[in-house]
Write a protein that holds these residues in place. Structure first.
Motif, mmCIF file in Angstrom:
data_model
loop_
_atom_site.group_PDB
_atom_site.id
_atom_site.type_symbol
_atom_site.label_atom_id
_atom_site.label_comp_id
_atom_site.label_asym_id
_atom_site.label_seq_id
_atom_site.Cartn_x
_atom_site.Cartn_y
_atom_site.Cartn_z
ATOM 1 N N LEU A 61 3.052 -13.017 41.801
ATOM 2 C CA LEU A 61 3.658 -11.605 41.185
ATOM 3 C C LEU A 61 2.448 -11.127 40.482
ATOM 4 O O LEU A 61 2.221 -9.834 40.411
ATOM 5 C CB LEU A 61 4.923 -11.844 40.316
ATOM 6 C CG LEU A 61 6.220 -11.930 41.080
ATOM 7 C CD1 LEU A 61 7.169 -12.093 39.994
ATOM 8 C CD2 LEU A 61 6.471 -10.592 41.810
ATOM 9 N N VAL A 62 1.745 -11.788 39.507
ATOM 10 C CA VAL A 62 0.716 -11.269 38.665
ATOM 11 C C VAL A 62 -0.493 -10.625 39.453
ATOM 12 O O VAL A 62 -1.034 -9.518 39.159
ATOM 13 C CB VAL A 62 0.206 -12.350 37.843
ATOM 14 C CG1 VAL A 62 -1.084 -11.908 37.137
ATOM 15 C CG2 VAL A 62 1.340 -12.649 36.450
ATOM 16 N N PHE A 63 -0.685 -11.284 40.592
ATOM 17 C CA PHE A 63 -1.772 -10.703 41.595
ATOM 18 C C PHE A 63 -1.325 -9.759 42.395
ATOM 19 O O PHE A 63 -2.040 -8.719 42.672
ATOM 20 C CB PHE A 63 -2.212 -11.950 42.462
ATOM 21 C CG PHE A 63 -3.310 -12.782 41.692
ATOM 22 C CD1 PHE A 63 -4.728 -12.448 41.575
ATOM 23 C CD2 PHE A 63 -2.869 -13.956 40.784
ATOM 24 C CE1 PHE A 63 -5.527 -13.299 40.944
ATOM 25 C CE2 PHE A 63 -3.770 -14.718 40.091
ATOM 26 C CZ PHE A 63 -5.077 -14.159 40.159
ATOM 27 N N LEU A 76 -6.079 -5.014 37.581
ATOM 28 C CA LEU A 76 -5.875 -3.795 37.917
ATOM 29 C C LEU A 76 -7.339 -2.905 37.549
ATOM 30 O O LEU A 76 -7.638 -2.270 38.406
ATOM 31 C CB LEU A 76 -4.725 -2.988 37.271
ATOM 32 C CG LEU A 76 -4.359 -1.796 37.871
ATOM 33 C CD1 LEU A 76 -4.531 -1.190 39.209
ATOM 34 C CD2 LEU A 76 -3.474 -0.883 36.937
ATOM 35 N N ALA A 77 -7.679 -3.351 36.228
ATOM 36 C CA ALA A 77 -8.876 -2.731 35.899
ATOM 37 C C ALA A 77 -10.019 -3.018 36.625
ATOM 38 O O ALA A 77 -10.912 -2.184 37.146
ATOM 39 C CB ALA A 77 -9.288 -2.937 34.401
ATOM 40 N N ILE A 78 -10.183 -4.158 36.915
ATOM 41 C CA ILE A 78 -11.234 -4.685 38.013
ATOM 42 C C ILE A 78 -11.080 -4.178 39.368
ATOM 43 O O ILE A 78 -12.136 -3.733 39.825
ATOM 44 C CB ILE A 78 -11.234 -6.199 37.845
ATOM 45 C CG1 ILE A 78 -11.576 -7.018 36.549
ATOM 46 C CG2 ILE A 78 -12.287 -6.881 38.876
ATOM 47 C CD1 ILE A 78 -11.333 -8.175 36.380
ATOM 48 N N GLY A 79 -9.922 -4.328 39.853
ATOM 49 C CA GLY A 79 -9.754 -3.766 41.161
ATOM 50 C C GLY A 79 -10.016 -2.290 41.223
ATOM 51 O O GLY A 79 -10.625 -1.805 42.183
ATOM 52 N N THR A 80 -9.578 -1.616 40.451
ATOM 53 C CA THR A 80 -10.044 -0.158 40.508
ATOM 54 C C THR A 80 -11.490 0.229 40.275
ATOM 55 O O THR A 80 -11.891 0.905 41.040
ATOM 56 C CB THR A 80 -9.280 0.707 38.929
ATOM 57 O OG1 THR A 80 -7.865 0.392 39.071
ATOM 58 C CG2 THR A 80 -9.495 2.128 39.133
ATOM 59 N N VAL A 124 -3.016 -10.283 32.087
ATOM 60 C CA VAL A 124 -3.801 -10.633 33.426
ATOM 61 C C VAL A 124 -3.706 -9.591 34.418
ATOM 62 O O VAL A 124 -4.484 -9.251 35.034
ATOM 63 C CB VAL A 124 -3.318 -12.201 33.913
ATOM 64 C CG1 VAL A 124 -4.239 -12.332 35.228
ATOM 65 C CG2 VAL A 124 -3.938 -13.093 32.914
ATOM 66 N N SER A 125 -2.492 -9.305 34.738
ATOM 67 C CA SER A 125 -2.248 -8.248 35.840
ATOM 68 C C SER A 125 -3.162 -7.023 35.743
ATOM 69 O O SER A 125 -3.518 -6.359 36.443
ATOM 70 C CB SER A 125 -0.677 -8.135 35.848
ATOM 71 O OG SER A 125 -0.169 -8.256 37.120
ATOM 72 N N LEU A 162 4.267 -15.574 26.849
ATOM 73 C CA LEU A 162 3.713 -15.960 28.109
ATOM 74 C C LEU A 162 3.949 -14.740 29.044
ATOM 75 O O LEU A 162 3.112 -14.455 29.884
ATOM 76 C CB LEU A 162 4.525 -17.112 28.833
ATOM 77 C CG LEU A 162 4.643 -17.409 30.076
ATOM 78 C CD1 LEU A 162 2.971 -18.167 30.024
ATOM 79 C CD2 LEU A 162 5.388 -18.780 30.587
ATOM 80 N N CYS A 163 5.090 -13.956 28.741
ATOM 81 C CA CYS A 163 5.004 -12.526 29.784
ATOM 82 C C CYS A 163 3.903 -11.701 29.361
ATOM 83 O O CYS A 163 3.199 -11.233 30.254
ATOM 84 C CB CYS A 163 6.597 -11.830 29.503
ATOM 85 S SG CYS A 163 7.935 -12.571 29.972
ATOM 86 N N VAL A 164 3.652 -11.481 28.084
ATOM 87 C CA VAL A 164 2.695 -10.471 27.785
ATOM 88 C C VAL A 164 1.364 -11.139 28.304
ATOM 89 O O VAL A 164 0.380 -10.359 28.866
ATOM 90 C CB VAL A 164 2.439 -10.601 26.272
ATOM 91 C CG1 VAL A 164 1.337 -9.842 25.657
ATOM 92 C CG2 VAL A 164 3.607 -10.018 25.634
ATOM 93 N N ILE A 165 1.017 -12.465 28.210
ATOM 94 C CA ILE A 165 -0.216 -12.811 28.750
ATOM 95 C C ILE A 165 -0.289 -12.682 30.379
ATOM 96 O O ILE A 165 -1.325 -12.240 31.022
ATOM 97 C CB ILE A 165 -0.139 -14.493 28.488
ATOM 98 C CG1 ILE A 165 -0.616 -14.781 27.068
ATOM 99 C CG2 ILE A 165 -1.563 -15.071 29.485
ATOM 100 C CD1 ILE A 165 -0.484 -16.105 26.732
ATOM 101 N N LEU A 166 0.880 -13.024 31.406
ATOM 102 C CA LEU A 166 0.944 -12.702 32.490
ATOM 103 C C LEU A 166 0.617 -11.208 32.754
ATOM 104 O O LEU A 166 -0.112 -10.849 33.864
ATOM 105 C CB LEU A 166 2.290 -13.211 32.940
ATOM 106 C CG LEU A 166 2.415 -14.768 33.085
ATOM 107 C CD1 LEU A 166 3.850 -14.953 33.512
ATOM 108 C CD2 LEU A 166 1.213 -15.305 33.971
ATOM 109 N N LEU A 167 1.099 -10.304 32.207
ATOM 110 C CA LEU A 167 1.212 -8.984 32.430
ATOM 111 C C LEU A 167 -0.265 -8.375 31.952
ATOM 112 O O LEU A 167 -0.812 -7.567 32.655
ATOM 113 C CB LEU A 167 2.349 -8.239 31.423
ATOM 114 C CG LEU A 167 3.605 -8.453 32.128
ATOM 115 C CD1 LEU A 167 4.510 -7.671 31.119
ATOM 116 C CD2 LEU A 167 3.836 -7.649 33.328
#
Ligand code: ATP
Ligand code: MG
Lengths: 237, 304
Positions: free
Chosen positions: A21-23, A121-125, A116-117, A109-114
């Motif tokens: 999901l993160v990816f 997004l920043a890198i992908g953009t 990373v997401s 854990l949620c904050v860490i996963l989000l």
């Protein structure tokens, strides 16, 4: 203690599709814009000449709140389901770890996963912009703001969804609620800016961005505190 | 210093106006194996949940290791291993990873995982996802989890649920060793007296939320009164004769049953019968089994 609980939680989410999901979120958003710009490259580059990066960021922004709300819903539900699905609560909460730590560890854990997401997004953009041959004057500040300000502003949703998911055994309820809220967020932008559902977008657009991000953090903390108190006092069936 | 490992005072839990557990005064001594017995719905699991702080008592207090549970919860829980009702597990993880997830919180050496898997006989299945385990294997994993932190007190709620006969035997032997080898105190719940009869030193019997018996297993044996059964050539005539002499007996099929078992009465009765030329085939003492007694203790509430 928090470290121990968190390392246990990281182990428990293995193979639960959370990293997928993160990816999926950031890759989906970037892929959409790759199509948008790729398919009508000439039209886009001519119409928006000189403001290509801005246009790309604007287009992505439209879907960031939706993706965030969906991501928050699915991540927190899947995370909670690890404990719900096999009666693990009674075992976990009979261990020498306070309920506050258990709850905070899941939140972290949620904050860490989000995070990373959002980082993806920043890198992908950036990668997308460069491969579409936009100028190399990368608006790094804007990209970082686009990816992280809405995240901060969506903390109320995260706190609420995590609380619901952890305390309601039937995950259909929080998931349906989260999905409906996520879709609703597409149509509420013209309503009051006091609506927390609009804060992720206002945390990037227009004036007072910091205010919206800050308000998100504050409201998120308040909801988390209420959820924590409820979770601490709850009977474990 | 308090001598009881577990002591509850007036422990009660109310659900929607109904008491699931009411006014429980448990006393469990160090190094004892305490059999906690009761039929379905008696309140065993509810009690154990309260002892673990999973649910809040409506009334009353829990002291474990001489400390109040609501004050020192975490330090108490660190010394307890527990298995509550049906097994808890993370189905997508292997047995080793399940234990590792718990180990990270308990902070015991990694080597302990292999030890407990060995103790419960799961060493060979350690790497398979637990969702493919049979119920008995999951139950064993639950027991392994309970042992992981080297507890001083084990609370096992129906630990042999789902185990095959040899598994039941293994677990029974394992539990028996606990106090001897490691000084561990064990609280074990069950529906069946026979299951804890051979291991427990003390039994507590709970019925409809109330503790109706709490004593050593020897004293329970004492309570299992015997009766004398007599088989004779002409039971009907014999009955009339006994009645004439004021001896209370009942006919049971073709044998005569006496609740009194003191020597004089028996001697007098045999003498009278022999005087009248009755042939006496058998004089047997019938001890009520513990299970009968247990059923009687447990059943009394239902008639009331
Ligand atoms: N969460 C709850 N809400 C309402 N009633 C409950 C709840 N949990 C337990 N009860 C009631 O409390 C009573 C005792 O239940 P408990 O599970 O403690 O019994 P038990 O002795 O463990 O039975 P069993 O041998 O079947 O496991 C039952 O009547 C049950 O219906
Ligand atoms: Mg039970």
């Amino acid at each position: 203690m928090m470290g121990k609980a968190l390392s246990s939680d990281f182990l428990k989410i293995r193979g639960k599709g959370l990293w997928f999901l993160v990816f999926l979120g950031p890759i989906g958003l970037v892929a959409m814009q790759a199509l948008n710009f790729g398919l009508r490259y000439d039209y886009m580059t001519q119409t928006y000449a000189g403001q290509l990066w801005e246009t790309l960021l604007q287009n992505i922004l439209l879907f960031v709140p939706l993706a965030l709300f969906l991501g928050i819903t699915l991540v927190s539900s899947q995370l909670a389901n690890v404990e719900h699905s096999s009666n693990a609560w009674k075992q976990l909460l009979a261990l020498p770890v306070s309920r506050s730590i258990v709850f905070s560890s899941k939140f972290t854990l949620c904050v860490i996963l989000l995070t990373v997401s959002c980082l993806l997004l920043a890198i992908g953009t950036t990668v997308l912009g460069l491969s579409l041959k936009f100028n190399t004057d990368i608006p790094i500040g804007d990209i970082v703001r686009l990816c992280f300000m809405p995240l901060l502003a969506s903390f109320p949703a995260l706190a609420l969804m995590l609380w619901l998911s952890l305390t309601i055994k039937n995950q259909a309820i929080p998931v349906s609620f989260g999905i409906v809220a996520a879709i609703t967020s597409l149509f509420t932008i013209n309503l009051s800016e006091y609506l927390p559902i609009n804060w992720p977008i206002f945390a990037y657009l227009g004036p007072n961005q910091e205010l919206f991000a800050g308000a998100g953090l504050a409201l998120g903390a308040a909801i988390m505190l209420i959820g924590l108190l409820h979770f601490n006092g709850k009977d474990v069936g | 210093m308090n001598e009881w490992v577990i002591e509850t005072k007036g422990l009660s839990k109310r659900y929607k106006g109904r008491y699931a557990v009411s006014n429980l005064n448990l006393k469990i001594a160090r190094g004892d194996i305490y059999g906690f017995l009761g039929p379905n719905g008696a309140g065993k699991t509810t009690t154990i949940r309260m002892l673990l702080g999973l649910i809040k008592p409506s009334n009353g207090s829990v002291h474990i290791f001489g400390k109040a549970l609501n004050k020192d919860k975490l330090s108490i829980l660190r010394r307890i291993g527990s298995l509550v009702e049906y097994p808890s597990y993370y189905g997508h993880l292997s047995a080793v990873d399940n234990l590792e997830a718990i180990r990270r919180i308990l902070d015991v050496p990694t080597a302990r995982i292999a030890e407990v898997l060995d103790i419960v006989g799961l060493a060979k299945e350690a790497r398979r996802p637990v969702k493919g385990f049979s119920l008995g294997m999951k139950q064993r994993l639950g027991i392994a989890s309970a042992l992981l932190g080297n507890p001083e007190l084990l609370m096992l709620d129906e630990p042999t649920n789902g185990l095959d006969p040899s598994g039941i035997l293994e677990i029974r032997e394992l539990i028996k060793q606990m106090p001897k080898q490691h000084g561990i105190t064990v609280l074990i719940s069950s529906h069946l007296l026979s299951e804890v009869e051979l291991t427990a030193g003390t039994v507590g019997i709970i019925r409809q939320g109330e503790l109706v018996f709490q004593d050593t297993i020897e004293n329970l044996h004492q309570q299992a009164k015997g009766s004398i059964s007599l088989s004779v050539s002409e039971p009907e005539l014999a009955m009339t004769l006994l009645k004439e002499h004021g001896i209370n007996a009942i006919m049971n099929d073709s044998s005569i049953l006496l609740e009194q078992t003191n020597n004089e009465t028996i001697a007098r009765m045999v003498k009278r019968l022999v005087e009248r030329d009755h042939s006496i085939y058998r004089v047997e003492e019938k001890r009520k089994s513990l299970e009968d007694l247990f059923l009687q203790i447990v059943g009394e509430g239902k008639r009331a």
